[in-house]
Design a protein around this motif. Structure first.
Motif, mmCIF file in Angstrom:
data_model
loop_
_atom_site.group_PDB
_atom_site.id
_atom_site.type_symbol
_atom_site.label_atom_id
_atom_site.label_comp_id
_atom_site.label_asym_id
_atom_site.label_seq_id
_atom_site.Cartn_x
_atom_site.Cartn_y
_atom_site.Cartn_z
ATOM 1 N N LYS B 2 0.855 -1.173 0.000
ATOM 2 C CA LYS B 2 0.000 0.000 0.000
ATOM 3 C C LYS B 2 0.902 1.238 0.000
ATOM 4 O O LYS B 2 1.817 1.356 0.803
ATOM 5 N N ILE B 3 0.630 2.146 -0.929
ATOM 6 C CA ILE B 3 1.417 3.374 -0.973
ATOM 7 C C ILE B 3 0.707 4.424 -0.116
ATOM 8 O O ILE B 3 -0.473 4.710 -0.328
ATOM 9 N N GLU B 4 1.424 4.937 0.853
ATOM 10 C CA GLU B 4 0.842 5.966 1.728
ATOM 11 C C GLU B 4 1.692 7.219 1.806
ATOM 12 O O GLU B 4 1.185 8.320 1.863
ATOM 13 N N LYS B 5 3.012 7.003 1.791
ATOM 14 C CA LYS B 5 3.886 8.165 1.941
ATOM 15 C C LYS B 5 4.779 8.339 0.704
ATOM 16 O O LYS B 5 5.460 7.400 0.286
ATOM 17 N N ILE B 6 4.770 9.537 0.159
ATOM 18 C CA ILE B 6 5.536 9.850 -1.048
ATOM 19 C C ILE B 6 6.667 10.799 -0.681
ATOM 20 O O ILE B 6 6.460 11.741 0.090
ATOM 21 N N CYS B 7 7.815 10.570 -1.263
ATOM 22 C CA CYS B 7 8.933 11.503 -1.091
ATOM 23 C C CYS B 7 9.280 12.099 -2.461
ATOM 24 O O CYS B 7 9.539 11.361 -3.413
ATOM 25 N N ILE B 8 9.225 13.425 -2.540
ATOM 26 C CA ILE B 8 9.532 14.110 -3.807
ATOM 27 C C ILE B 8 10.941 14.677 -3.709
ATOM 28 O O ILE B 8 11.241 15.464 -2.800
ATOM 29 N N LEU B 9 11.799 14.292 -4.649
ATOM 30 C CA LEU B 9 13.161 14.842 -4.654
ATOM 31 C C LEU B 9 13.250 15.945 -5.701
ATOM 32 O O LEU B 9 13.047 15.691 -6.892
ATOM 33 N N GLY B 10 13.546 17.160 -5.263
ATOM 34 C CA GLY B 10 13.649 18.295 -6.194
ATOM 35 C C GLY B 10 12.357 19.085 -6.199
ATOM 36 O O GLY B 10 11.333 18.601 -6.665
ATOM 37 N N ALA B 11 12.435 20.320 -5.661
ATOM 38 C CA ALA B 11 11.212 21.114 -5.470
ATOM 39 C C ALA B 11 11.024 22.134 -6.592
ATOM 40 O O ALA B 11 10.577 23.249 -6.350
ATOM 41 N N GLY B 12 11.360 21.763 -7.803
ATOM 42 C CA GLY B 12 11.147 22.650 -8.960
ATOM 43 C C GLY B 12 9.689 22.643 -9.387
ATOM 44 O O GLY B 12 8.814 22.185 -8.649
ATOM 45 N N THR B 13 9.434 23.138 -10.590
ATOM 46 C CA THR B 13 8.058 23.264 -11.075
ATOM 47 C C THR B 13 7.335 21.921 -11.064
ATOM 48 O O THR B 13 6.245 21.799 -10.493
ATOM 49 N N LEU B 14 7.951 20.925 -11.677
ATOM 50 C CA LEU B 14 7.258 19.643 -11.802
ATOM 51 C C LEU B 14 7.173 18.927 -10.458
ATOM 52 O O LEU B 14 6.111 18.394 -10.093
ATOM 53 N N GLY B 15 8.262 18.923 -9.705
ATOM 54 C CA GLY B 15 8.256 18.291 -8.383
ATOM 55 C C GLY B 15 7.159 18.868 -7.501
ATOM 56 O O GLY B 15 6.427 18.126 -6.831
ATOM 57 N N ALA B 23 -0.628 15.173 -2.413
ATOM 58 C CA ALA B 23 -1.256 15.574 -1.149
ATOM 59 C C ALA B 23 -2.762 15.734 -1.314
ATOM 60 O O ALA B 23 -3.545 15.304 -0.464
ATOM 61 N N LEU B 24 -3.164 16.324 -2.433
ATOM 62 C CA LEU B 24 -4.600 16.491 -2.716
ATOM 63 C C LEU B 24 -5.299 15.140 -2.854
ATOM 64 O O LEU B 24 -6.494 15.015 -2.615
ATOM 65 N N SER B 25 -4.530 14.125 -3.258
ATOM 66 C CA SER B 25 -5.107 12.787 -3.451
ATOM 67 C C SER B 25 -5.042 11.941 -2.186
ATOM 68 O O SER B 25 -5.325 10.748 -2.222
ATOM 69 N N GLY B 26 -4.597 12.555 -1.088
ATOM 70 C CA GLY B 26 -4.648 11.853 0.196
ATOM 71 C C GLY B 26 -3.331 11.273 0.694
ATOM 72 O O GLY B 26 -3.280 10.666 1.759
ATOM 73 N N TYR B 27 -2.265 11.416 -0.062
ATOM 74 C CA TYR B 27 -0.975 10.870 0.378
ATOM 75 C C TYR B 27 -0.262 11.832 1.333
ATOM 76 O O TYR B 27 -0.448 13.051 1.240
ATOM 77 N N GLN B 28 0.538 11.261 2.230
ATOM 78 C CA GLN B 28 1.487 12.052 3.012
ATOM 79 C C GLN B 28 2.677 12.338 2.102
ATOM 80 O O GLN B 28 3.164 11.432 1.428
ATOM 81 N N VAL B 29 3.146 13.573 2.054
ATOM 82 C CA VAL B 29 4.194 13.921 1.090
ATOM 83 C C VAL B 29 5.313 14.708 1.752
ATOM 84 O O VAL B 29 5.048 15.714 2.433
ATOM 85 N N SER B 30 6.544 14.249 1.570
ATOM 86 C CA SER B 30 7.665 15.091 1.989
ATOM 87 C C SER B 30 8.388 15.581 0.743
ATOM 88 O O SER B 30 8.650 14.821 -0.185
ATOM 89 N N VAL B 31 8.663 16.874 0.736
ATOM 90 C CA VAL B 31 9.331 17.492 -0.400
ATOM 91 C C VAL B 31 10.758 17.833 0.014
ATOM 92 O O VAL B 31 10.966 18.572 0.990
ATOM 93 N N TYR B 32 11.699 17.283 -0.725
ATOM 94 C CA TYR B 32 13.112 17.498 -0.382
ATOM 95 C C TYR B 32 13.799 18.328 -1.451
ATOM 96 O O TYR B 32 13.562 18.160 -2.653
ATOM 97 N N ASP B 33 14.646 19.260 -1.012
ATOM 98 C CA ASP B 33 15.536 19.970 -1.935
ATOM 99 C C ASP B 33 16.791 20.338 -1.158
ATOM 100 O O ASP B 33 16.742 20.497 0.059
#
Lengths: 292, 292
Positions: B2-15, B23-33
């Motif tokens: 089950k996917i619950e937590k997402i980690c985004i690497l790179g906080a540019g436009t697409l990231g 986050a809008l779809s219900g996932y926990q999200v950490s954004v890293y840069d």
């Protein structure tokens, strides 16, 4: 000079549409074809379009009747071209057929007549001399007239430059957007880009990078368009696409032409035969669940 | 799994966009840069999109607040990836940068974490081994998330086949249309077709067949689209297009890359600098008289 009478050579799909739009725009129009039967189906094509235009509120019955009265249909070449200010030729896309027609009408037409060809992929310079009046010869290429309202104006090196602005004005009176193709180019502007993008789609398919549906979805969803490349191919006709593709020397085009040929040999030419990459009248890409 | 937590690497436009939609779809999200400043502008990008979505009625303030609470922003790599079920990497499009990041996060991430890259033109096989878990490595490429809702799923030869269907389901939960790129291909599906069509437009321009405006009109009027190829180039960024085009060996691409370079050297990168082929914020192609 004032353009009042138009002569359409070839009563196929495109010729019929240009003829109808000319009549709707107030011109006198004679439609010529060697086959009486072609003239009969041309009338039916026009009636179908008129019905649609009336149906969606963009044309009144009265204006439609007036336009139909401006149209004449004939298999007599002298009658067709008598007093014509402009010829727009849409006969079969074969060099020898077009040569024959331009030689014939070059002799029959009054000296004032402007000569324009609606060729899709050939060039005006191929027929300018045989017509006997190269300076009055230019490509004037319509797309589908009623949905895609672009008209390409493509002179050859011997075209009188004054003719270009005259055709630009004429195009606008037909409610088309005129674009100038400054140098002769097979496929004008739009078709060059269309074939490049469709070629790229064909390469993705023959190299087995993605499925027909996923390639179409990518295009449709990204650009919010009602069709992707394979849907578009079905509407163009796979035979038409093959005619262009199989002449391209690169390996990717050859592979895609080979694939198109398999469909064609199986009678799958697209929308017109009820099947191509999709089946019609209800292709998968028009269904609500296509993107799921 | 089950996917619950997402980690985004790179906080540019697409990231930022992928993070927000997750986050809008219900996932926990950490954004890293690596840059604190990038995280700050990422928040602003997200707030701008949220405002638009609320403005056009597709999002409520309450749901927006909930989503913002699911987002964390950090420059600490261990904190970012702690307990992550899936990484989506959108760092700078340079091989050595991506290699460094995947080596680092390959060591830091929990063993359960799925690794996905959002690369535009590179291939997952270039980073699969260095990440230390090639079987869990796949490209998961978003377009702009909110307007162009396609997500490309492109495995490399060593990707676990089960991962593909899992990512397909994940993509749907983000309200994207998943498409499968069965074999590694630079530019996935859409970008391959887009660059082919834009290359054809570039060729028409450098060969002086037609003007920028007439080329764009041909595309826009035929396909009823709000932009033509040069308008699209302005929105992509001429520098981005140059990066792809100048690597292509054929003469037409080289000529077009040369033309793009002139614009770039003059500071004309497109929309983002206020000028490219057109000037912004009110480009000619958006004006009512463009088709006249």
């Amino acid at each position: 000079m004032k353009i009042e009478k138009i002569c359409i050579l070839g009563a196929g799909t495109l010729g019929s549409r240009v003829a109808l739009q000319s009549a709707l725009s107030g011109y006198q129009v004679s439609v010529y074809d060697i086959h009486h039967k072609a003239l009969e189906s041309s009338k039916k094509v026009m009636q179908g379009i008129v019905k649609q235009l009336i149906g969606n509120g963009s044309l009144s019955q009265e204006k439609a009747n007036e336009a139909m009265h401006r149209l004449t249909f004939t298999t007599d070449p002298s009658h067709a071209v008598a007093d014509a200010d402009l010829i727009n030729e849409s006969v079969t896309e074969e060099v020898n057929v077009k040569e024959k027609v331009w030689k014939q009408f070059g002799q029959l037409a009054p000296s004032k007549t402007i000569f324009t060809t609606n060729t899709s992929f050939l060039l005006p310079s191929m027929f300018a001399d045989i017509s006997g009046r190269p300076e009055k010869f230019c490509a004037l290429h319509f797309h589908d007239v009623f949905y895609s309202k672009v008209v390409d104006i493509m002179p050859h090196p011997g075209t009188d430059p004054n003719l270009i602005s005259l055709l630009e004005v004429f195009g606008k009176t037909l409610r088309q957007v005129p674009v100038i193709v400054k140098k002769e180019n097979h496929g004008y502007i739009f078709n060059s880009m269309l074939m490049a993008f469709i070629g790229a789609a064909g390469k993705l398919l023959t190299k087995e990078v993605a499925s027909i549906e996923d390639i179409d979805k990518s295009w449709m969803v990204n650009f919010h368009m009602p069709m992707g490349p394979f849907g578009i191919l079905d509407s163009i006709g796979l035979d038409t696409a093959w005619h262009v593709t199989h002449k391209m020397p690169d390996a990717a085009s050859q592979a895609f032409a080979g694939l198109l040929k398999k469909y064609i040999d199986a009678g799958k030419l697209g929308q017109k035969t009820g099947e191509g990459f999709y089946t019609y009248p209800e292709p998968a890409y028009q269904k609500n669940n296509f993107h799921e």
